[in-house]
Design a protein around this motif. Structure first.
Motif, PDB file in Angstrom:
ATOM      1  N   LYS A 122       0.824  -1.209   0.000  1.00 59.86           N
ATOM      2  CA  LYS A 122       0.000   0.000   0.000  1.00 59.86           C
ATOM      3  C   LYS A 122       0.857   1.258   0.000  1.00 59.86           C
ATOM      4  O   LYS A 122       0.388   2.341  -0.373  1.00 59.86           O
ATOM      5  CB  LYS A 122      -0.931   0.012   1.220  1.00 59.86           C
ATOM      6  N   GLU A 123       2.103   1.132   0.427  1.00 60.23           N
ATOM      7  CA  GLU A 123       3.008   2.282   0.510  1.00 60.23           C
ATOM      8  C   GLU A 123       3.930   2.383  -0.705  1.00 60.23           C
ATOM      9  O   GLU A 123       4.815   3.228  -0.745  1.00 60.23           O
ATOM     10  CB  GLU A 123       3.850   2.196   1.785  1.00 60.23           C
TER      11      GLU A 123
ATOM     12  N   SER B 196      -6.315   2.143  -7.902  1.00 61.86           N
ATOM     13  CA  SER B 196      -5.600   1.761  -6.678  1.00 61.86           C
ATOM     14  C   SER B 196      -6.387   2.148  -5.434  1.00 61.86           C
ATOM     15  O   SER B 196      -6.378   1.414  -4.428  1.00 61.86           O
ATOM     16  CB  SER B 196      -4.214   2.417  -6.638  1.00 61.86           C
ATOM     17  N   LEU B 197      -7.043   3.276  -5.480  1.00 63.56           N
ATOM     18  CA  LEU B 197      -7.840   3.723  -4.341  1.00 63.56           C
ATOM     19  C   LEU B 197      -9.020   2.791  -4.096  1.00 63.56           C
ATOM     20  O   LEU B 197      -9.402   2.538  -2.953  1.00 63.56           O
ATOM     21  CB  LEU B 197      -8.328   5.153  -4.565  1.00 63.56           C
TER      22      LEU B 197
ATOM     23  N   PHE C 118      -7.405  -0.389  -2.324  1.00 60.51           N
ATOM     24  CA  PHE C 118      -6.689  -0.326  -1.044  1.00 60.51           C
ATOM     25  C   PHE C 118      -7.251   0.661  -0.023  1.00 60.51           C
ATOM     26  O   PHE C 118      -6.705   0.770   1.072  1.00 60.51           O
ATOM     27  CB  PHE C 118      -5.217   0.021  -1.293  1.00 60.51           C
ATOM     28  N   THR C 119      -8.297   1.402  -0.352  1.00 67.27           N
ATOM     29  CA  THR C 119      -8.814   2.381   0.603  1.00 67.27           C
ATOM     30  C   THR C 119     -10.316   2.224   0.794  1.00 67.27           C
ATOM     31  O   THR C 119     -10.990   1.549   0.017  1.00 67.27           O
ATOM     32  CB  THR C 119      -8.533   3.830   0.143  1.00 67.27           C
ATOM     33  N   ASN C 120     -10.810   2.886   1.834  1.00 60.64           N
ATOM     34  CA  ASN C 120     -12.251   2.933   2.103  1.00 60.64           C
ATOM     35  C   ASN C 120     -12.808   4.324   1.803  1.00 60.64           C
ATOM     36  O   ASN C 120     -13.848   4.716   2.354  1.00 60.64           O
ATOM     37  CB  ASN C 120     -12.530   2.566   3.564  1.00 60.64           C
ATOM     38  N   MET C 121     -12.117   5.070   0.937  1.00 59.94           N
ATOM     39  CA  MET C 121     -12.572   6.411   0.586  1.00 59.94           C
ATOM     40  C   MET C 121     -13.949   6.360  -0.086  1.00 59.94           C
ATOM     41  O   MET C 121     -14.278   5.397  -0.775  1.00 59.94           O
ATOM     42  CB  MET C 121     -11.594   7.062  -0.400  1.00 59.94           C
TER      43      MET C 121
ATOM     44  N   GLU D  32     -14.322  11.383  -2.423  1.00 61.87           N
ATOM     45  CA  GLU D  32     -12.946  11.531  -1.939  1.00 61.87           C
ATOM     46  C   GLU D  32     -11.945  10.996  -2.962  1.00 61.87           C
ATOM     47  O   GLU D  32     -10.869  11.580  -3.159  1.00 61.87           O
ATOM     48  CB  GLU D  32     -12.778  10.793  -0.610  1.00 61.87           C
ATOM     49  N   LYS D  33     -12.303   9.903  -3.627  1.00 57.72           N
ATOM     50  CA  LYS D  33     -11.418   9.333  -4.651  1.00 57.72           C
ATOM     51  C   LYS D  33     -11.266  10.295  -5.823  1.00 57.72           C
ATOM     52  O   LYS D  33     -10.158  10.483  -6.342  1.00 57.72           O
ATOM     53  CB  LYS D  33     -11.970   7.990  -5.132  1.00 57.72           C
TER      54      LYS D  33
ATOM     55  N   ARG E 148      -9.039  13.098  -4.849  1.00 58.17           N
ATOM     56  CA  ARG E 148      -7.636  12.680  -4.842  1.00 58.17           C
ATOM     57  C   ARG E 148      -7.100  12.582  -6.267  1.00 58.17           C
ATOM     58  O   ARG E 148      -5.966  12.983  -6.541  1.00 58.17           O
ATOM     59  CB  ARG E 148      -7.486  11.331  -4.124  1.00 58.17           C
TER      60      ARG E 148
ATOM     61  N   MET F  44      -1.586   7.060  -3.645  1.00 58.43           N
ATOM     62  CA  MET F  44      -1.641   6.503  -2.295  1.00 58.43           C
ATOM     63  C   MET F  44      -0.620   7.156  -1.349  1.00 58.43           C
ATOM     64  O   MET F  44      -0.321   6.600  -0.298  1.00 58.43           O
ATOM     65  CB  MET F  44      -1.399   4.991  -2.365  1.00 58.43           C
TER      66      MET F  44
END
Length: 250
Positions: free
Chosen positions: A78-79, A102-103, A106-109, A113-114, A117, A154
């Motif tokens: 994720k990093e 990718s969002l 790997f995210t709960n946005m 929000e996505k 970003r 990310m």
């Protein structure tokens, strides 16, 4: 920081990497250079886990990545931001959808929000407003910048770039190099770039690892490289008229 220790990798009878050691520091652009078939891209893929080395260790901030299970590698992955040689954009997706991919994984946005970003990342690579274009509508340099936007979506701690200037004209290559350097400083990321572009080496290379026939032959700064008395390194570096001129001016 990323540290690799005694990395060995073979494909059938071809011993591609032979005991490679290196340390890549945060906030610096580190370059892996060498001729075709020297093992540059294979080493990069071993570091990020796309290839499994026969032996050796890879550490991300002192955590041994090579011994982790697939599930335990997820927090490190994720990093990681990755820019592939051909940008690897999904042709059926828009620019925005490529970045959001990718969002989604790997995210709960929220969707809003996505999109926010994605907009931020596009602005960061000077492609604001290109959200709804498809890869087929982009130039080579624009595709690379979208690839970078996706890679930084990310907030990566580690940024990997495989031949980021491949197929680009010199002016666009310089813009990509400058962007990689700016993002490295902005995120204090540990950035590792595979390249054969000597303009990149001299322009942004703060640490350089030279591979020859699968072996580590030399490491140091771009200025140290101009003074190095290693025949294999000199044969590679000074094949370029630009680099011969740089050496003669010292």
């Amino acid at each position: 920081m990323i540290e690799i220790q005694n990395i060995n990798k073979s494909f059938d009878d071809n011993h591609v990497l032979k005991g490679i050691d290196a340390i890549f520091e945060p906030g610096k652009v580190s370059l892996i250079i060498g001729g075709s078939g020297s093992g540059k891209s294979t080493l990069l893929k071993c570091i990020v886990g796309l290839h499994a080395p026969e032996s050796g260790k890879v550490f991300f901030d002192k955590q041994e990545f090579t011994k982790l299970s697939f599930e335990d590698r997820v927090p490190i992955r994720k990093e990681i931001g990755m820019l592939f040689q051909n940008s690897a954009l999904f042709d059926s997706m828009t620019v925005e959808q490529n970045i959001v991919f990718s969002l989604d994984m790997f995210t709960n946005m929220s969707q809003a929000e996505k999109v926010d970003r994605a907009n931020f990342c596009l602005e960061r690579v000077n492609l604001a407003g290109r959200n709804k274009l498809f890869p087929s509508e982009l130039s080579g340099g624009m595709k690379k910048r979208v690839g970078i936007a996706r890679a930084i979506s990310m907030n990566p701690k580690y940024l990997f770039c495989d031949e980021p200037n491949s197929g680009l004209d010199p002016a666009t290559s310089i813009l990509i190099d400058e962007l990689i350097q700016e993002l490295t400083e902005e995120y204090n990321s540990t950035t590792v770039v595979v390249t054969h572009d000597m303009n990149s080496v001299m322009g942004i290379g703060q640490y350089i690892l030279f591979l020859h026939k699968g072996q580590k032959f030399w490491e140091g700064s771009s200025q140290d490289m101009l003074q190095a008395d290693i025949q294999e390194l000199n044969d590679f570096v000074f094949a370029s008229p630009l680099m011969r001129s740089a050496k003669e001016s010292l």
